[in-house]
Design a protein around this motif. Structure first.
Motif, PDB file in Angstrom:
ATOM      1  N   GLY A 111       0.337  -1.289  -0.385  1.00 23.15           N
ATOM      2  CA  GLY A 111      -0.334   0.127  -0.548  1.00 23.15           C
ATOM      3  C   GLY A 111       1.255   1.415   0.327  1.00 23.15           C
ATOM      4  N   VAL A 112       0.131   2.122   0.407  1.00 24.41           N
ATOM      5  CA  VAL A 112       0.432   4.025   0.537  1.00 24.41           C
ATOM      6  C   VAL A 112       0.776   4.483   1.225  1.00 24.41           C
ATOM      7  CG1 VAL A 112       1.204   5.994  -0.760  1.00 24.41           C
ATOM      8  CG2 VAL A 112       0.569   3.789  -1.939  1.00 24.41           C
ATOM      9  N   TYR A 113       1.636   4.749   2.308  1.00 26.53           N
ATOM     10  CA  TYR A 113       1.796   5.468   3.691  1.00 26.53           C
ATOM     11  C   TYR A 113       1.862   7.097   3.450  1.00 26.53           C
ATOM     12  CZ  TYR A 113       6.478   4.973   3.372  1.00 26.53           C
ATOM     13  OH  TYR A 113       8.031   5.094   2.478  1.00 26.53           O
ATOM     14  N   LEU A 114       1.011   7.799   3.770  1.00 23.14           N
ATOM     15  CA  LEU A 114       1.270   9.388   3.907  1.00 23.14           C
ATOM     16  C   LEU A 114       1.430   9.979   5.209  1.00 23.14           C
ATOM     17  CD1 LEU A 114      -1.577   8.205   1.832  1.00 23.14           C
ATOM     18  CD2 LEU A 114      -1.728  10.869   1.588  1.00 23.14           C
ATOM     19  N   MET A 115       2.641  10.327   5.550  1.00 24.04           N
ATOM     20  CA  MET A 115       2.998  11.193   7.107  1.00 24.04           C
ATOM     21  C   MET A 115       2.753  12.547   6.639  1.00 24.04           C
ATOM     22  SD  MET A 115       7.061   9.405   7.085  1.00 24.04           S
ATOM     23  CE  MET A 115       7.310   7.718   7.693  1.00 24.04           C
ATOM     24  N   LYS A 116       1.879  13.193   7.626  1.00 25.58           N
ATOM     25  CA  LYS A 116       1.368  14.487   8.514  1.00 25.58           C
ATOM     26  C   LYS A 116       2.076  15.063   9.478  1.00 25.58           C
ATOM     27  CE  LYS A 116      -2.362  13.362   5.673  1.00 25.58           C
ATOM     28  NZ  LYS A 116      -5.005  13.279   5.866  1.00 25.58           N
ATOM     29  N   ASP A 117       2.049  16.278   9.483  1.00 20.83           N
ATOM     30  CA  ASP A 117       2.433  17.024   9.865  1.00 20.83           C
ATOM     31  C   ASP A 117       1.258  17.657  10.983  1.00 20.83           C
ATOM     32  OD1 ASP A 117       1.326  19.437   8.797  1.00 20.83           O
ATOM     33  OD2 ASP A 117       3.093  20.764   7.969  1.00 20.83           O
ATOM     34  N   GLN A 118       2.031  18.526  11.587  1.00 28.32           N
ATOM     35  CA  GLN A 118       0.569  18.371  13.034  1.00 28.32           C
ATOM     36  C   GLN A 118      -0.808  19.761  12.328  1.00 28.32           C
ATOM     37  OE1 GLN A 118       2.662  21.770  16.146  1.00 28.32           O
ATOM     38  NE2 GLN A 118       0.992  20.554  17.470  1.00 28.32           N
ATOM     39  N   SER A 119      -0.457  20.775  10.988  1.00 28.38           N
ATOM     40  CA  SER A 119      -1.286  20.840  10.507  1.00 28.38           C
ATOM     41  C   SER A 119      -2.247  20.031   9.444  1.00 28.38           C
ATOM     42  CB  SER A 119      -1.170  22.062  10.036  1.00 28.38           C
ATOM     43  OG  SER A 119      -0.498  23.542  10.352  1.00 28.38           O
ATOM     44  N   GLY A 120      -1.824  19.581   9.349  1.00 34.25           N
ATOM     45  CA  GLY A 120      -2.516  17.659   8.689  1.00 34.25           C
ATOM     46  C   GLY A 120      -1.465  17.915   6.913  1.00 34.25           C
ATOM     47  N   HIS A 121      -0.770  19.099   6.748  1.00 32.94           N
ATOM     48  CA  HIS A 121       0.112  18.905   5.557  1.00 32.94           C
ATOM     49  C   HIS A 121       0.538  17.710   5.578  1.00 32.94           C
ATOM     50  CE1 HIS A 121      -0.279  23.150   5.855  1.00 32.94           C
ATOM     51  NE2 HIS A 121      -0.757  23.507   4.766  1.00 32.94           N
ATOM     52  N   ILE A 122       0.467  17.412   3.895  1.00 34.29           N
ATOM     53  CA  ILE A 122       1.536  15.170   3.948  1.00 34.29           C
ATOM     54  C   ILE A 122       2.755  16.852   3.818  1.00 34.29           C
ATOM     55  CG2 ILE A 122       1.715  14.140   2.313  1.00 34.29           C
ATOM     56  CD1 ILE A 122      -1.902  14.588   1.349  1.00 34.29           C
ATOM     57  N   LEU A 123       3.733  15.716   4.570  1.00 33.75           N
ATOM     58  CA  LEU A 123       4.956  15.852   3.996  1.00 33.75           C
ATOM     59  C   LEU A 123       5.430  14.758   3.542  1.00 33.75           C
ATOM     60  CD1 LEU A 123       5.850  16.140   7.529  1.00 33.75           C
ATOM     61  CD2 LEU A 123       5.698  18.216   6.337  1.00 33.75           C
ATOM     62  N   TYR A 124       5.273  13.565   3.384  1.00 34.32           N
ATOM     63  CA  TYR A 124       6.101  12.383   2.585  1.00 34.32           C
ATOM     64  C   TYR A 124       5.036  11.489   2.457  1.00 34.32           C
ATOM     65  CZ  TYR A 124       9.430   9.240   1.299  1.00 34.32           C
ATOM     66  OH  TYR A 124      10.221   8.454   0.111  1.00 34.32           O
ATOM     67  N   VAL A 125       5.216  11.001   1.126  1.00 40.90           N
ATOM     68  CA  VAL A 125       4.674   9.930   0.326  1.00 40.90           C
ATOM     69  C   VAL A 125       5.526   8.937   0.045  1.00 40.90           C
ATOM     70  CG1 VAL A 125       2.484   9.101  -1.780  1.00 40.90           C
ATOM     71  CG2 VAL A 125       2.326  11.339  -0.098  1.00 40.90           C
ATOM     72  N   GLY A 126       4.544   7.107   0.367  1.00 40.79           N
ATOM     73  CA  GLY A 126       5.578   6.106   0.547  1.00 40.79           C
ATOM     74  C   GLY A 126       5.010   4.955   0.261  1.00 40.79           C
ATOM     75  N   LYS A 127       5.781   4.591  -0.910  1.00 37.43           N
ATOM     76  CA  LYS A 127       4.917   2.651  -1.044  1.00 37.43           C
ATOM     77  C   LYS A 127       5.930   1.936  -0.386  1.00 37.43           C
ATOM     78  CE  LYS A 127       7.112   0.824  -5.626  1.00 37.43           C
ATOM     79  NZ  LYS A 127       7.698  -0.340  -4.053  1.00 37.43           N
TER      80      LYS A 127
END
Length: 611
Positions: A22-38
């Protein structure tokens, strides 16, 4: 040396994440996506980030220290995860991903083989319609010069199918000897096919064979006293020589391949790309990601390949890498997009090794351009914001004496324009008002309806009034609970109102006086660039719309032509020139136009020919 520790605000719990691709989305405190990885296994991949004592690169440590939340999306296979990852990166452009900023489609030559009289045209997209493609050219100017030389050397038709099928007289290219006018002349199809074959020989790199045939034909014409034909062939030979001189033979075999290499510079990581077609070095391109090192080399190559070689781009049979890495899934993905086998592997033999070295030199160039400037940090300081600026949307309202009210929106990401995300909004309900404030307020409402990706900064072309109109709508209608609203700024001309002078003033919300930015400084110059681009874009789109309205009204002014008939004519012919050249028989072939109506229209359209 003591080990450098890092602390992540996110607490990783293995049971919360599946052991599946699958794919994971790492987000910061404000909910902005910092990184997308598979990942093949989301649980194992995420554990590699948060396990104590694990070795992480400096970039990854900085990423993990900002992660407050991780969302996951399941995929059926690793290939599906790769496709989803590339799509999300392109959409959200996360800060810590290897993002392909210059993702424009390069120029290709397209030879339409299925037509009875094929033409050679320039395009930026591939279509599976039997056409043959050659390229790419990173310089549109160089491609156009080559296209012009080919047009002089080989008299193929230049017009579109629509114009070709409706033309009644030869065009200018026939008069200057660059087209045989098969649209209206009785051209021998076998002779035309021979010209097409020679163009294809040239584009496939078999110029030696082509020149030999042309020179022999020129001698035969001279010996039979056909001096005009001999002179024409001589000019073709010269044009071919001028074009070939621009290319360099780098392989003994006629092979198509792209060669990639990486190089670490003082400012970050560069990627060099070499385009080899039919054994000749056709072009090169450099990409750059600030702050990265060769430690992220595998990730950079994988991400680049999956984003760059999309379904609309020319994909060669072979892609050469600077080192060995796992590429089975990438090869399978590109093979589907190409509809043919694709090999992705390290260099084989001294020739390919030499090309990798050449690509590495391209990657190592430290160009003094905007790539080495951290635009986000520059604007953060200049506008006194608490966060960096990655995505900027420049906005300008325009109308012509109150008519044709439109708002243009341009997009910059990390200092570079992303033209695929330019938009124009029309406001027919404001026709005749010329109300810029209402237009900008309406734009803000429609932009919020469009959804993410959200800009970090909205830059308006205007002053306090324009800023207040947009600020009011943003405050009343912002509903994204996970993300903070974008910052606002407006740029207005100084007291002199003269274009080109560095007296522009920057206004911020809830601030009475403009910011005191240094005239000619990099921050103000960049904001002026965004403003000028939005102004240029909206004016261009408004001129196109105004021209369309003028032509539409010109057609509707003809007797017997109402809005419905005008729409039928435009959809069928496409241009006023083609429409004016139509006869009654061609008009009768249009669904919805009967015989009597066709005769009336033919008589009415004759008046257009005389204008």
């Amino acid at each position: 040396m003591p080990k450098i520790e890092f602390v992540s605000p996110y607490r990783f719990v293995p049971a919360e994440h599946p052991d599946a691709p699958g794919v994971y989305l790492m987000k910061d405190q404000s909910g902005h996506i910092l990184y997308v990885g598979k990942a093949v296994s989301l649980r194992k991949r995420l554990a590699s980030y948060f396990r104590s004592g694990v070795h992480l690169t400096p970039k990854t440590k900085a990423l993990v220290s900002r992660v407050y939340r991780v969302d996951t999306l399941l995929a059926g296979t690793e290939k599906q995860a790769l496709l989803l990852e590339a799509s999300l990166i392109k959409k959200h452009r996360p800060r810590y991903n290897i993002v392909l900023r210059d993702d424009k489609q390069y120029v290709l030559f397209r030879l339409e083989k299925r037509s009875a009289f094929p033409r050679l045209l320039m395009t930026r997209r591939t279509v599976r319609d039997g056409s043959v493609y050659f390229g790419p050219f990173t310089s549109a100017h160089a491609a156009r010069q080559t296209w012009k030389l080919l047009g002089k050397a080989f008299p193929l038709r230049k017009c579109s199918d629509n114009v070709f099928n409706n033309r009644v007289r030869p065009c200018l290219y026939y008069d200057i000897g660059q087209c045989w006018a098969p649209c209206v002349k009785n051209v021998d199809k076998s002779a035309y096919a021979d010209v097409v074959r020679r163009v294809e020989l040239f584009l496939r790199g078999r110029t030696g064979e082509l020149l030999t045939a042309l020179e022999q034909e020129m001698r035969d014409c001279a010996e039979s006293l056909q001096f005009e034909q001999a002179a024409e062939l001589r000019d073709r030979i010269r044009a071919v020589h001028r074009t070939v001189e621009r290319q360099t033979v780098v392989l003994q075999r006629e092979a198509d391949m792209d060669v990639l290499a990486l190089a670490e510079t003082g400012a970050g990581l560069g990627l060099g790309q070499i385009f080899v077609r039919q054994g000749r070095l056709l072009d090169e391109k450099r990409f750059f990601w600030p702050g990265l090192s060769l430690e992220e080399g595998d990730e950079a190559l994988r991400s680049f390949i999956s984003q760059f070689y999309d379904v609309h781009r020319f994909i060669p049979r072979r892609i050469v890498l600077p080192w060995a890495m796992e590429t089975d899934i990438l090869s399978e993905l590109l093979a589907e997009r190409r509809e043919g086998r694709v090999s992705i592997s390290p260099a084989r033999g001294p020739e390919e090794t030499g090309l990798v070295d050449l690509a590495r030199k391209v990657a190592a160039r430290e160009d003094l351009d905007r790539e080495s400037i951290d635009v986000g940090e520059l604007l953060r300081r200049a506008l006194r914001l608490s966060f960096g600026i990655e995505r900027i949307e420049g906005v300008d309202a325009s109308h012509f004496a109150g008519k044709g009210v439109r708002v243009g929106q341009v997009c910059f990401v990390d200092g570079q324009p992303v033209k695929a995300e330019y938009r124009v909004y029309a406001f027919p309900e404001l026709e005749g008002s010329g109300d810029d404030y209402a237009a900008l307020a309406g734009w803000m409402e429609r932009r919020l309806d469009a959804g993410p990706p959200w800009p970090d900064l909205i830059l308006l072309d205007g002053g306090k009034g324009q800023l207040a109109a947009v600020q009011r709508v943003l405050r009343e209608h912002w509903s994204d609970q996970e993300n903070a609203p974008p910052a606002l700024a407006a740029i207005a001309k100084g007291p002199s109102r003269r274009a080109g002078e560095l007296e522009d003033r920057i206004f911020l919300p809830d601030r009475k006086n403009p910011l005191n930015l240094k005239a000619g400084g990099p921050a103000l110059l960049f904001l002026q660039r965004v403003r000028d681009e939005s102004h240029r874009y909206v004016l261009g789109r408004q001129r196109i719309a105004r021209k369309g309205v003028t032509l539409q009204s010109q057609v509707q002014s003809l007797p017997g032509v109402g809005p419905k008939t005008a729409r039928l004519l435009w959809e069928h012919f496409g241009t006023l020139e083609s429409m004016a050249g139509a006869d009654a028989e061609q008009l009768r072939a249009i669904p919805g136009i009967g015989a009597k109506k066709a005769d009336q229209l033919a008589a009415a359209l004759r008046t257009l020919r005389k204008q």
